[in-house]
Write an enzyme that holds these catalytic residues in place. Structure first.
Site: not given
Ligand code: BG6
Ligand code: GLC
Ligand code: BG6
Ligand code: GLC
Length: 945
Positions: A541, A602, A656
């Site tokens: 995003r 992340s 994240d």
């Molecule tokens: C989002 C965050 O809302 O959620 C991301 O902005 C995050 O940073 C994510 O990694 C995690 O959720 P998913 O289900 O998209 O992995």
């Molecule tokens: C994985 C990544 C970690 C992140 C998580 C959730 O575990 O290693 O950094 O925060 O996924 O997205």
């Protein structure tokens, strides 16, 4: 002799035919076909009322689901004990069914013994009645020399209305006929029998199935005739059952196939629906019964009442001077003195009139020939009405079946039992004739149950036994995913140990505990325009966040990252990101502005400052080359340079979880934990700086620095924000990105890891890594489910043992399906349609199993996350030397947000495992982007200072 006299009588006297006055007197009992059609239509309406969830509670005809879903198919086998309670005789039996003997008219060996039930037990305590039943069973075992050592499966025919949630359970709704034992209504009858068997001692019995006599009769007859889909009893009581389409049975989940419904038609009319057909004699019979106002239809039909109806008519006619010259005897005045057996005898071919005379003489009457003819005719009218009413009820059932199947005609067999049908000489013929007249388009065959209901009950038990063994095997597999409280405590402890270890300078912990260089949660003073980039969740995003006077505005665009970039070269991946950012800036008209940016990345990054970070290792679905060990901020900046269309100032690199915590802390200052339950799983929290041995304590901002900064800010805000001052004064903490997904990489979770998890790990792109994440996060849960389903299918427990290519395809079962399938609002039909989208053709039974597998896997995930979180909140509480901690967790991720039960189980587990902490969950509204922008704002401020 009497017959000769009768003939001479006819020819000698030209007097009115005595049957005429009876016809006139019993006009209301003589039903024409149009009236029967009317009754039939009313009954069909009652059936619909009973089947519908909305009207069932108020319906007189209860239409009870029986959980018998198939008629015999010859695959039934086994040796069963059987009890048959509720008809005119109580029987104990042993039934041996050989596999494959059904349908083809094979042999079923049966031994039976009738045990009289003392009259007082009918109206005594139910426990005493069941003790008698159980003792009779024990006596039977002794007598037949059946081993008391072995466990015996048992089938129980219980001929009363029971609400059943399964085959081996049933709540008695009410007694009927001549039973009214106290203390059983509203209770589970199977349980009551089990308790009685326990009280009797010395028997090992497993009650597999409880069935109504109609159901058992249908099954008995279905053993020889596959078309038998209706069971009918015209005995002491009267009732019918039939195979209804599951989609019409609101009270049972499921939409495919059929289930036998016990109509309990005896109660038809209890709400007044038959009032215009009920005669004064019916009312009198009802008033004198043990259940007045109840079983109105039954009281017009069944053996328990026909004799009494005849007696009341005879008595009334005698009193009116229409019989016996107006003379009435005491016997005639006595309830029960004319039995249904008497009525049958009156209609016996040839001997009927003589029998009538003898019966009347037995009643201390001196009947004339006319009296005998008249009384015989009364019997005929009463029993004829009975068979007419049964025909009307049956016509309704058969019409319903015909309509269900969209057929013009119907070929069907009705299995029948009961003393009235069996012993009344004219009854079957009359019944068959009327049914055929009412439904000329149907070919209805009536089959008399040759051996009572127990054969059928044993067949039901045999199916139940097979299903129970199947269920047991499924349960055994699901049990692998069950974690008890002790195990969860252990997980919590292991998490805690590794959290502590990870903070040390030379840590060997599999939980990396990465310093984030975020010291403060936001205070609402953030201002300006920031770009936020978010890579590593489901999507990439790009976002623009504008902070203004404690408010913000946000614009964003979502980009998917194709697999070839996730797993190609690093350069390709970062070039793709640069292209997405470029598109976003174009879209926002900001290509020329050199904006400060926060980069949510992340994945685990080793950071030495807020604006740099070396990727330790890829996780989840990423494995682009030449990235691990490199500074990702640098890589992005290089890609932007290569593109040479815009410029960015990346001032913060954040995980994240950290971004989520910051986002939520903007709304709630108590938010000091960030958690992700999405594609991956992770958690960050505010740790005491003094505990973080691995950072150089000299380089962290001192409280004094912050105070100076605070003073500057305060000047600008004219001391307006008190809360901010409190928050800013705590500079003794830093946010730690735990990377808790790595728990178990040292084998510490091996005791809960199943063979399915091992397979998932083996086939992942990071084998042996992120073991906790692989048990708990969206990227893996669907795949675990798929592997369990595959195993169950291979073992013949699911999808009829048919292993499809789809089922063999890794990754086909995405976690979003798990969330959908487990959604409470979904009926099994919808579950099946989801499975169908996946190319999995399931039966209703399959859908139940799939739902259970999804439930077991997701529940374990939520519990494990709960145990991990409990370790963190307790650590924070102890850090602060508090007896009680109140804290908020900012949380994000599709698993948390979309799964119907994950959040609830997570909360329950934390509550159980960290009772001294009061944990509030705050879902992040804007993802981690807002948090990234906030951190960028703080970082920018620092840069400027
Ligand atoms: C989002 C965050 O809302 O959620 C991301 O902005 C995050 O940073 C994510 O990694 C995690 O959720 P998913 O289900 O998209 O992995
Ligand atoms: C994985 C990544 C970690 C992140 C998580 C959730 O575990 O290693 O950094 O925060 O996924 O997205
Ligand atoms: C018997 C069945 O043959 O018929 C019983 O085994 C059933 O289960 C009974 O209840 C019904 O008839 P009656 O006349 O005994 O009530
Ligand atoms: C009564 C019972 C019913 C049973 C019938 C025949 O109507 O309520 O359950 O099937 O008698 O025995």
């Amino acid at each position: 002799m009497f017959a000769v006299h009768l003939i001479s009588f006819f020819f000698s006297k030209l007097q009115e035919d005595p049957t005429k006055k009876v016809d006139r007197f019993l006009h209301g009992m003589r039903l024409h076909d149009d009236q029967l059609g009317d009754i039939s239509a009313r009954f069909q309406a009652e059936m619909k009322k009973g089947l519908s969830a909305k009207s069932n509670a108020a319906a007189a005809v209860k239409m009870l689901p029986t959980h018998v879903c198939s008629t015999p198919d010859g695959s039934e086998k086994g040796q069963f004990l059987a009890l048959d309670l509720g008809g005119s005789k109580f029987k104990v039996l042993q039934v041996k069914v050989r596999e494959g003997v059904g349908i083809k008219k094979g042999e079923v060996a049966m031994e039976e013994k009738i045990y009289p039930i003392p009259k007082e037990l009918h109206a005594g305590r139910a426990a005493e009645l069941f003790d008698h039943v159980s003792e009779s069973l024990k006596d039977f075992l002794h007598e037949k020399k059946i081993s008391l050592e072995k466990k015996h499966p048992l089938a129980f025919t219980f001929s009363f209305p029971c609400e059943q949630a399964s085959l081996d359970q049933g709540m008695l709704l009410s007694w009927s006929k001549n039973y009214r034992a106290r203390g059983l209504q509203g209770k589970d009858v199977v349980q009551a029998l089990r308790e009685a068997i326990d009280r009797t001692k010395g028997m090992d019995v497993e009650i597999l199935a409880m069935v109504n006599d109609t159901v058992a009769t249908m099954m008995t007859c279905g053993f020889d005739d596959q078309c038998c889909e209706v069971g009918l009893i015209i005995g002491t009581g009267s009732n019918a059952c039939y195979m209804e389409e599951l989609r019409h049975i609101d009270l049972v989940e499921g939409d495919e196939g059929r289930m036998c419904v016990n109509t309990e038609w005896g109660a038809f009319g209890d709400d007044g629906a038959l009032n215009d057909f009920v005669t004064e004699f019916d009312r009198d019979v009802d008033a004198a019964s043990i259940n007045p106002g109840k079983q109105i239809f039954e009281k017009m039909i069944s053996g328990m009442y026909l004799g009494e109806l005849v007696r009341l008519v005879v008595l009334k006619m005698a009193k009116l001077g229409l019989l016996f010259d107006g003379r009435v005897s005491d016997a005639l005045r006595t309830k029960g003195k004319i039995t249904t057996g008497d009525v049958a005898a009156m209609e016996e071919y040839k001997t009927g009139l003589n029998n009538t005379k003898n019966i009347l003489i037995q009643l201390d009457l001196t009947p004339s020939l006319d009296d005998c003819i008249a009384v015989q005719h009364i019997g005929t009218i009463v029993s004829f009405r009975s068979s007419n009413l049964v025909a009307a009820g049956l016509a309704a059932i058969l019409t319903q079946i015909k309509q269900n199947r969209n057929l013009e005609g119907l070929r069907i067999t009705v299995g029948v039992d009961g003393t009235v049908y069996k012993t009344h000489p004219q009854y079957p013929k009359r019944l068959h004739k009327v049914v055929r007249r009412l439904l000329p388009e149907c070919q209805v065959r009536f089959v008399l149950s040759d051996s009572g209901s127990s054969k059928g009950a044993a067949l039901v038990a045999a199916v139940a036994q097979r299903l129970a063994s199947l269920r047991r095997k499924v349960e055994e597999t699901l049990a692998l995913f069950k974690i008890n409280q002790d195990q969860l405590q252990l997980v919590k402890g292991r998490m805690r140990e590794r959290l502590e270890e990870g903070l040390k300078s030379k840590s060997t912990s599999t939980i990396k505990m990465l310093p984030s260089f975020v010291y403060l949660t936001p205070d609402g003073t953030e201002r300006g325009k920031y770009l936020a980039l978010d890579l590593g969740g489901t999507n990439f995003r790009a976002m623009l966040v504008r902070f203004k006077k404690q408010r913000y505005r946000l614009y964003h665009k979502i980009y998917t990252i194709p697999l070839e970039f996730m797993q190609g070269t690093g350069e390709e991946l970062f070039d793709h990101l640069a292209q997405c950012i470029c598109d976003f800036l174009d879209y926002m008209g900001l290509k020329k502005a050199r904006l400060p940016a926060g980069f949510t990345f992340s994945f685990p990054c080793e950071q030495a400052a807020i604006d740099t970070g070396t990727l330790v290792t890829w996780t989840k679905g990423f494995k682009a080359t030449d990235c691990e060990g490199h500074d990702v901020v640098n890589m992005l900046q290089e890609a932007i340079k290569r593109r040479n269309e815009f410029d960015l100032d990346i001032v913060a690199l954040i995980n994240d979880a950290v971004g989520t915590m910051m986002s939520c802390a903007y709304e709630d200052p108590q938010c000091e934990i960030g958690m992700i339950a999405g594609t991956g799983t992770n958690l960050c929290y505010m740790e005491e700086l003094k505990n973080i041995e691995k950072i150089d304590q000299r380089n962290v901002p001192t409280k004094r620095d912050e105070e100076t900064h605070e003073a500057e800010e305060d000047k600008q805000n004219a001391g307006a924000n008190k809360k901010k001052t409190e928050v800013n004064s705590v500079v003794s903490k830093m946010c730690i990105n735990t990377e808790w997904g790595g728990l178990g990489d040292d084998g510490c979770l091996d005791d809960i890891i199943t063979s399915f998890d091992v397979e998932v790990d083996k086939n992942s792109i990071n084998q042996g890594k992120q073991r906790f994440e692989k048990l708990t996060s969206g990227m893996y849960l669907g795949e675990i489910v798929r592997r369990v389903l595959l195993d169950l299918t291979r073992r013949g427990l699911l999808f009829k043992g048919h292993v499809t290519e789809t089922l063999k395809t890794p990754g086909i079962f995405e976690t979003k399906y798990l969330s959908q399938i487990e959604s409470d609002r979904l009926a099994l039909l919808q579950v099946r349609s989801i499975l169908q989208q996946l190319g999995l053709l399931s039966t209703c039974h399959d859908s139940i199993i799939v739902k259970a597998v999804c439930g077991a896997v997701s529940r374990r995930a939520a519990q494990l996350c709960g145990a991990g979180l409990a370790a963190v909140v307790d650590k924070i509480r102890e850090n602060r030397k508090l007896d009680h901690l109140s804290i908020t967790v900012g949380i994000d991720g599709a698993l948390y947000k979309l799964h119907p039960r994950f959040s609830q189980v997570l909360k329950e587990t934390v509550r159980d495992l960290a009772p001294q902490c009061d944990v509030t969950f705050l879902p992040s509204e804007e993802g981690s982007g807002k948090g990234a922008a906030l951190i960028a704002a703080v970082a920018r401020r620092k840069q400027e200072m």
